[in-house]
Design a protein around this motif. Structure first.
Motif, PDB file in Angstrom:
ATOM      1  N   ASN A   1      48.091 -62.376 -52.213  1.00 40.20           N
ATOM      2  CA  ASN A   1      47.684 -62.309 -53.932  1.00 40.20           C
ATOM      3  C   ASN A   1      49.062 -62.570 -54.663  1.00 40.20           C
ATOM      4  OD1 ASN A   1      45.382 -60.999 -52.773  1.00 40.20           O
ATOM      5  ND2 ASN A   1      46.167 -58.907 -53.006  1.00 40.20           N
ATOM      6  N   HIS A   2      49.827 -62.918 -54.033  1.00 39.88           N
ATOM      7  CA  HIS A   2      51.320 -63.217 -54.463  1.00 39.88           C
ATOM      8  C   HIS A   2      51.952 -64.574 -54.018  1.00 39.88           C
ATOM      9  CE1 HIS A   2      50.847 -59.251 -56.279  1.00 39.88           C
ATOM     10  NE2 HIS A   2      50.762 -58.819 -55.165  1.00 39.88           N
ATOM     11  N   ALA A   3      51.294 -65.762 -54.411  1.00 34.71           N
ATOM     12  CA  ALA A   3      51.672 -66.855 -53.655  1.00 34.71           C
ATOM     13  C   ALA A   3      53.058 -67.266 -53.903  1.00 34.71           C
ATOM     14  CB  ALA A   3      50.694 -67.993 -54.215  1.00 34.71           C
ATOM     15  N   HIS A   4      53.647 -66.667 -55.204  1.00 37.12           N
ATOM     16  CA  HIS A   4      55.202 -67.308 -55.544  1.00 37.12           C
ATOM     17  C   HIS A   4      56.150 -66.418 -54.758  1.00 37.12           C
ATOM     18  CE1 HIS A   4      53.946 -63.476 -57.701  1.00 37.12           C
ATOM     19  NE2 HIS A   4      55.220 -63.194 -57.953  1.00 37.12           N
ATOM     20  N   LEU A   5      55.597 -65.342 -53.922  1.00 39.64           N
ATOM     21  CA  LEU A   5      56.531 -64.606 -53.166  1.00 39.64           C
ATOM     22  C   LEU A   5      56.731 -65.204 -51.857  1.00 39.64           C
ATOM     23  CD1 LEU A   5      55.683 -60.931 -53.977  1.00 39.64           C
ATOM     24  CD2 LEU A   5      57.478 -62.359 -54.867  1.00 39.64           C
ATOM     25  N   LEU A   6      56.257 -66.312 -51.240  1.00 34.18           N
ATOM     26  CA  LEU A   6      55.961 -66.788 -49.988  1.00 34.18           C
ATOM     27  C   LEU A   6      57.207 -67.787 -49.985  1.00 34.18           C
ATOM     28  CD1 LEU A   6      52.493 -67.537 -48.931  1.00 34.18           C
ATOM     29  CD2 LEU A   6      53.801 -65.609 -48.351  1.00 34.18           C
ATOM     30  N   ASP A   7      58.000 -67.633 -48.652  1.00 37.04           N
ATOM     31  CA  ASP A   7      58.880 -68.531 -48.476  1.00 37.04           C
ATOM     32  C   ASP A   7      58.406 -69.967 -48.336  1.00 37.04           C
ATOM     33  OD1 ASP A   7      62.037 -68.270 -47.119  1.00 37.04           O
ATOM     34  OD2 ASP A   7      61.000 -70.017 -46.536  1.00 37.04           O
ATOM     35  N   PRO A   8      58.977 -70.952 -48.830  1.00 37.84           N
ATOM     36  CA  PRO A   8      58.623 -72.400 -48.827  1.00 37.84           C
ATOM     37  C   PRO A   8      58.329 -72.985 -47.436  1.00 37.84           C
ATOM     38  CG  PRO A   8      60.542 -72.140 -50.530  1.00 37.84           C
ATOM     39  CD  PRO A   8      60.346 -70.789 -49.651  1.00 37.84           C
ATOM     40  N   ALA A   9      59.089 -72.374 -46.443  1.00 37.64           N
ATOM     41  CA  ALA A   9      59.069 -72.725 -45.108  1.00 37.64           C
ATOM     42  C   ALA A   9      57.325 -72.343 -44.523  1.00 37.64           C
ATOM     43  CB  ALA A   9      59.921 -72.377 -44.055  1.00 37.64           C
ATOM     44  N   ILE A  10      57.078 -71.140 -45.051  1.00 35.95           N
ATOM     45  CA  ILE A  10      55.676 -70.609 -44.612  1.00 35.95           C
ATOM     46  C   ILE A  10      54.508 -71.633 -45.253  1.00 35.95           C
ATOM     47  CG2 ILE A  10      54.062 -68.758 -44.987  1.00 35.95           C
ATOM     48  CD1 ILE A  10      56.294 -68.150 -43.033  1.00 35.95           C
ATOM     49  N   TRP A  11      54.636 -72.009 -46.416  1.00 36.81           N
ATOM     50  CA  TRP A  11      53.864 -72.969 -47.057  1.00 36.81           C
ATOM     51  C   TRP A  11      53.514 -74.245 -46.388  1.00 36.81           C
ATOM     52  CZ3 TRP A  11      50.642 -72.525 -50.714  1.00 36.81           C
ATOM     53  CH2 TRP A  11      50.764 -71.176 -51.957  1.00 36.81           C
ATOM     54  N   ARG A  12      54.746 -74.872 -45.619  1.00 42.13           N
ATOM     55  CA  ARG A  12      54.782 -75.827 -44.885  1.00 42.13           C
ATOM     56  C   ARG A  12      54.049 -75.837 -43.598  1.00 42.13           C
ATOM     57  NH1 ARG A  12      60.039 -76.252 -46.838  1.00 42.13           N
ATOM     58  NH2 ARG A  12      60.965 -75.452 -44.945  1.00 42.13           N
TER      59      ARG A  12
END
Length: 374
Positions: free
Chosen positions: A226-237
């Motif tokens: 619910n809080h995409a801005h909290l995720l570490d960029p490495a997780i997004w990748r």
């Protein structure tokens, strides 16, 4: 009636083996066959029976070996049934969903040509937009069991145990050819440069990243936040496929009303009008209001009062849905709804009459009375 006999045989074999996972999978496949052949009520009964009888099957001697927390002994994951509720996505979401399913089904072919991508799907958006539902549909489409991570068990107060629990989860699921669903992903994958977090929690993020990197190409992981801005960029990748599930647009809202309120029997086209006046509602909000109105009709032995639903939609919501009143609207309430629909949404008399279940002449009388009061 055409039934896939392999599903019948699989159900019988799974039952005799006391394999609860296969029983549910085969029963759901058989239910889909029944539903396609018009036996909707029997299909629903079969699905309900599988959900209801799960515990007695386990009590008969079958116990699935789930990973557990070493201290509390609570399971780290739980298997959930495939959903009965359909999903409603905008066009962009459907494209990503369809591509993901197609790639997962042909992962071996794509791997042979060097075209395979990690089967990771990240869902983001506010509560009630269908993230958990979508994960269930992915498992159903691929005929795989769905395992949901229990964060209350995974996240331990003891330093080091959380990372160990995460490794246990990722070791367990690939062997089951399952879909792993990580809800509230931000709880274990926050930004590592967050100064307010302890070093141990930063190591947890590293453990999640390493676990994702260690999966084989056919492993499927769906994560939601619910809080995409909290995720570490490495997780997004680590998640090549991404769907942002915002609040439904007008077209999707109409589809939701058509299914949940009108039961896909909206010959008069009222669902489109409901889509107009329900801006800001999530899919879960629309489902809740629709089922509430239908329950009222059953309890009162009458038809659904669609006007009462619209009246609730017209009330100030302040971020939450307004309950649909149980009693049908009286004449004064109908007049107020007719006036509001014209003033706020420019909805004409004929459309308003269809919603309120009154004649056009009654609507014109309501509006004329309003003009006289002004």
């Amino acid at each position: 009636m055409t039934i896939e006999m392999k599903n019948v045989l699989e159900l019988a074999d799974a039952a005799l083996s006391a394999d609860y996972t296969r029983v549910r999978r085969a029963a759901n496949a058989l239910a889909r066959d029944l539903d396609k052949n018009g036996e909707t009520s029997i299909a629903k009964e079969l699905k309900a029976l599988v959900r209801k009888r799960g515990v007695p099957l386990k009590a008969s001697g079958y116990v699935e070996s789930l990973p557990v927390d070493s201290k509390s002994r609570l399971p780290l994951v739980e298997e959930q049934t495939w959903p009965d509720t359909p999903i409603f996505l905008n066009e962009g979401g459907w494209h990503v969903f369809s591509d993901f399913i197609a790639d997962a089904r042909r992962i071996d072919d794509l791997s042979a040509k060097g075209l395979a991508s990690r089967l990771g799907l990240l869902l983001s958006g506010p509560p009630g937009t269908g993230k958990s539902l979508l994960a269930g549909h992915i498992a159903a489409q691929l005929s795989r069991p769905l395992y949901v991570v229990r964060l209350d068990s995974v996240i331990s107060s003891l330093l080091g145990d959380t990372a160990k629990n995460i490794r246990s989860v990722f070791d367990f699921v690939p062997a089951r050819n399952a879909v792993l669903f990580l809800d509230e992903m931000d709880a274990v994958a926050k930004l590592r440069d967050d100064r307010h977090e302890l070093g141990e929690l930063k190591r947890v993020v590293n453990t999640v990243i390493q676990a994702l990197d260690g999966l084989d190409p056919s492993s499927i992981v769906v994560a939601a936040t619910n809080h995409a801005h909290l995720l570490d960029p490495a997780i997004w990748r680590r998640f090549p496929y991404k769907i942002e599930l915002g609040l439904p647009d007008e077209s999707v809202r109409a589809d939701l009303w058509r299914h949940f309120l009108f039961e896909d029997k909206d010959e008069e086209g009222r669902a489109e009008l409901f889509g107009v006046v329900s801006e800001g509602l999530s899919g879960a909000d629309i489902e809740t209001m629709s089922l509430s109105a239908r329950r009222h009709a059953v309890h009162e032995s009458r038809n659904i009062d669609f006007g009462a639903v619209v009246a609730a939609l017209l009330e100030p919501r302040s971020g939450r849905t307004v309950p649909v009143q149980r009693q049908p609207l009286d004449a004064e309430q109908k007049r107020q709804v007719a006036i509001a629909l014209k003033e706020k949404y420019a909805i004409g008399g004929a459309d308003t009459a269809r919603i309120l279940g009154v004649s056009r002449q009654a609507i014109y009388a309501y509006l004329k009375q309003q003009e006289g009061e002004v």
